[in-house]
Write a protein that holds these residues in place. Structure first.
Motif, mmCIF file in Angstrom:
data_model
loop_
_atom_site.group_PDB
_atom_site.id
_atom_site.type_symbol
_atom_site.label_atom_id
_atom_site.label_comp_id
_atom_site.label_asym_id
_atom_site.label_seq_id
_atom_site.Cartn_x
_atom_site.Cartn_y
_atom_site.Cartn_z
ATOM 1 N N ARG A 129 0.822 -1.216 0.000
ATOM 2 C CA ARG A 129 0.000 0.000 0.000
ATOM 3 C C ARG A 129 0.853 1.262 0.000
ATOM 4 O O ARG A 129 0.544 2.233 -0.699
ATOM 5 N N ILE A 130 1.918 1.245 0.793
ATOM 6 C CA ILE A 130 2.771 2.442 0.863
ATOM 7 C C ILE A 130 3.405 2.720 -0.493
ATOM 8 O O ILE A 130 3.432 3.860 -0.964
ATOM 9 N N ASP A 131 3.895 1.687 -1.133
ATOM 10 C CA ASP A 131 4.520 1.849 -2.448
ATOM 11 C C ASP A 131 3.515 2.373 -3.463
ATOM 12 O O ASP A 131 3.808 3.300 -4.235
ATOM 13 N N ARG A 132 2.313 1.791 -3.495
ATOM 14 C CA ARG A 132 1.295 2.237 -4.454
ATOM 15 C C ARG A 132 0.859 3.663 -4.181
ATOM 16 O O ARG A 132 0.639 4.450 -5.109
ATOM 17 N N ALA A 133 0.730 4.018 -2.907
ATOM 18 C CA ALA A 133 0.309 5.381 -2.567
ATOM 19 C C ALA A 133 1.365 6.409 -2.968
ATOM 20 O O ALA A 133 1.051 7.444 -3.562
ATOM 21 N N ILE A 134 2.630 6.104 -2.643
ATOM 22 C CA ILE A 134 3.719 7.026 -3.000
ATOM 23 C C ILE A 134 3.851 7.136 -4.517
ATOM 24 O O ILE A 134 3.992 8.239 -5.062
ATOM 25 N N SER A 135 3.777 6.018 -5.226
ATOM 26 C CA SER A 135 3.916 6.031 -6.681
ATOM 27 C C SER A 135 2.785 6.807 -7.336
ATOM 28 O O SER A 135 3.013 7.622 -8.244
ATOM 29 N N GLY A 136 1.566 6.567 -6.899
ATOM 30 C CA GLY A 136 0.430 7.281 -7.479
ATOM 31 C C GLY A 136 0.496 8.776 -7.227
ATOM 32 O O GLY A 136 0.222 9.587 -8.133
ATOM 33 N N LEU A 137 0.877 9.164 -6.002
ATOM 34 C CA LEU A 137 0.954 10.586 -5.664
ATOM 35 C C LEU A 137 2.062 11.285 -6.437
ATOM 36 O O LEU A 137 1.872 12.397 -6.950
ATOM 37 N N THR A 138 3.212 10.638 -6.544
ATOM 38 C CA THR A 138 4.334 11.276 -7.245
ATOM 39 C C THR A 138 4.063 11.424 -8.738
ATOM 40 O O THR A 138 4.412 12.437 -9.345
ATOM 41 N N VAL A 139 3.443 10.424 -9.341
ATOM 42 C CA VAL A 139 3.109 10.523 -10.766
ATOM 43 C C VAL A 139 2.101 11.646 -11.008
ATOM 44 O O VAL A 139 2.224 12.424 -11.963
ATOM 45 N N ALA A 140 1.094 11.750 -10.145
ATOM 46 C CA ALA A 140 0.070 12.791 -10.309
ATOM 47 C C ALA A 140 0.661 14.183 -10.135
ATOM 48 O O ALA A 140 0.377 15.089 -10.932
ATOM 49 N N LEU A 141 1.477 14.375 -9.114
ATOM 50 C CA LEU A 141 2.050 15.691 -8.859
ATOM 51 C C LEU A 141 3.074 16.084 -9.920
ATOM 52 O O LEU A 141 3.190 17.259 -10.283
ATOM 53 N N TYR A 142 3.809 15.105 -10.431
ATOM 54 C CA TYR A 142 4.828 15.414 -11.433
ATOM 55 C C TYR A 142 4.198 15.921 -12.726
ATOM 56 O O TYR A 142 4.829 16.669 -13.479
ATOM 57 N N ALA A 143 2.954 15.542 -12.981
ATOM 58 C CA ALA A 143 2.289 15.958 -14.218
ATOM 59 C C ALA A 143 1.827 17.408 -14.174
ATOM 60 O O ALA A 143 1.502 17.979 -15.225
ATOM 61 N N ALA A 144 1.806 18.012 -13.003
ATOM 62 C CA ALA A 144 1.325 19.392 -12.876
ATOM 63 C C ALA A 144 2.468 20.375 -13.086
ATOM 64 O O ALA A 144 3.501 20.272 -12.426
ATOM 65 N N PRO A 145 2.318 21.354 -13.993
ATOM 66 C CA PRO A 145 3.382 22.353 -14.214
ATOM 67 C C PRO A 145 3.509 23.298 -13.022
ATOM 68 O O PRO A 145 2.568 23.474 -12.241
ATOM 69 N N GLU A 146 4.690 23.928 -12.921
ATOM 70 C CA GLU A 146 4.969 24.774 -11.755
ATOM 71 C C GLU A 146 3.994 25.940 -11.623
ATOM 72 O O GLU A 146 3.505 26.240 -10.535
ATOM 73 N N PHE A 147 3.714 26.619 -12.740
ATOM 74 C CA PHE A 147 2.860 27.808 -12.636
ATOM 75 C C PHE A 147 1.449 27.423 -12.200
ATOM 76 O O PHE A 147 0.790 28.185 -11.469
ATOM 77 N N ALA A 148 0.961 26.238 -12.614
ATOM 78 C CA ALA A 148 -0.370 25.808 -12.198
ATOM 79 C C ALA A 148 -0.384 25.493 -10.707
ATOM 80 O O ALA A 148 -1.322 25.872 -9.982
ATOM 81 N N LEU A 149 0.654 24.803 -10.220
ATOM 82 C CA LEU A 149 0.745 24.531 -8.784
ATOM 83 C C LEU A 149 0.814 25.823 -7.989
ATOM 84 O O LEU A 149 0.187 25.949 -6.929
ATOM 85 N N ALA A 150 1.582 26.783 -8.502
ATOM 86 C CA ALA A 150 1.721 28.055 -7.801
ATOM 87 C C ALA A 150 0.382 28.775 -7.697
ATOM 88 O O ALA A 150 0.016 29.294 -6.630
ATOM 89 N N VAL A 151 -0.366 28.800 -8.781
ATOM 90 C CA VAL A 151 -1.669 29.482 -8.781
ATOM 91 C C VAL A 151 -2.631 28.804 -7.806
ATOM 92 O O VAL A 151 -3.347 29.466 -7.048
ATOM 93 N N VAL A 152 -2.647 27.470 -7.801
ATOM 94 C CA VAL A 152 -3.540 26.741 -6.901
ATOM 95 C C VAL A 152 -3.164 26.994 -5.437
ATOM 96 O O VAL A 152 -4.037 27.258 -4.590
#
Length: 316
Positions: A129-152
């Motif tokens: 579970r820990i591996d799947r949770a970390i992998s899913g979260l990192t893949v999702a966050l990596y797809a977001a560009p910096e300016f979009a994260l900053a605005v949010v």
């Protein structure tokens, strides 16, 4: 001796790379339409005045002469004077370097231990579970560009909750002493590198944990935690160190974007000003600084990776 020879080779290659970047950028910037004389005379675009300004600024000299003069000044530590403001380029860069370095260093301080912790946790608990949770979260966050994260983040934590300042407009004093200004930018800068670096550490750690060396260490009765942190992790750091150099390069570009979103005065603001005003001495000073930082970081990373890899000497 092998390490010293390798370090010397990388250093010489780095100097050649810096020189190549400077020459290419100078030539490209010189052939762009418009120059500092046109920018200065924008309110009075008289051809005679523009010609006089070009003569005063030395823009009518052959490009080879201009480049030679600038490079000779660089070797003496003189980056010249800004064509627009008339201020020394070194002074302008020194003033803008502090907030940029502050953000970059704080981001590195946050992302390195966090990426190592996540990567090791995912590798030790691979398939769980820990591996799947970390992998899913990192893949999702990596797809977001910096300016979009900053605005949010600004919309939620600064505007919505009022926990942080949305921008640095109106602030004064060192950035480091004002966490309400730098905390959100550092989070934005650290998120994507944490994702990529943790995935790389996970992959490398799994390979190391499956090696016969680690199995034998466990058979000797060494506690698993000690095996992971004292034996497996150091042997997995070579690709991570090299990737960290690329992360440092990325931070330079990321800082420029983040500085624009959060209105932080830094090298990003100076770069935009230099390009828009065709301020060639200032632009070349920035390029020299970025090239030197990039080559230095990558050279050090290669040397460290060479030192960490026990079979590196076989390639020479």
């Amino acid at each position: 001796m092998i390490l010293a020879r390798y370090a010397g080779t990388r250093l010489m290659l780095g100097l050649v790379q810096v020189a190549g970047v400077l020459i290419v950028v100078f030539l490209v910037a010189s052939v762009l339409p418009g120059d500092a004389a046109v920018v200065i005379a924008s309110d009075d675009a008289d051809p005679a005045r523009i010609a006089q300004l070009r003569d005063t600024l030395g823009l009518n000299r052959p490009l080879v002469v201009q480049l030679g003069d600038w490079l000779s000044g660089l070797l003496r530590g003189d980056l010249g004077m800004s064509s627009i403001s008339g201020r020394p380029v070194t002074e302008m860069l020194s003033a803008a370097l502090a907030p940029t370095l502050t953000l970059a260093v704080l981001a590195l301080v946050v992302l390195i231990p966090l990426a190592l912790l996540l990567g090791v946790a995912a590798a030790v608990g691979r398939g769980g579970r820990i591996d799947r949770a970390i992998s899913g979260l990192t893949v999702a966050l990596y797809a977001a560009p910096e300016f979009a994260l900053a605005v949010v983040l600004v919309a939620v934590f600064a505007v919505g909750l009022g926990l942080f300042a949305p921008t640095a407009i109106g602030s004064s004093g060192p950035l480091l002493t004002q966490p309400e200004l730098w905390l959100l930018p550092v989070v934005v800068l650290a998120i994507r590198p944490v994702c990529s670096l943790s995935r790389l550490v996970r992959s490398s750690m799994i390979t190391t944990l499956d090696s016969e060396y680690i199995r034998h260490t466990l058979r000797l009765g060494v506690p698993p935690r000690r095996v992971v942190w004292r034996h497996a992790l150091p042997g997995s750091l070579t690709p991570a160190v090299q990737h960290l150099a690329r992360v440092a390069d990325w931070l330079l570009g990321g800082v420029i974007v983040v500085e624009a979103v959060f209105a932080l005065g830094g090298l990003g603001q100076v770069l935009v000003s230099a390009v828009s005003s065709r301020d060639l001495p200032l632009l070349m000073g920035l390029v020299a600084l970025f090239a030197l930082i990039t080559v230095t970081v990558n050279t050090l990373a290669d040397i460290i990776a060479f030192r960490l890899n026990p079979t590196a000497g076989e390639r020479l």
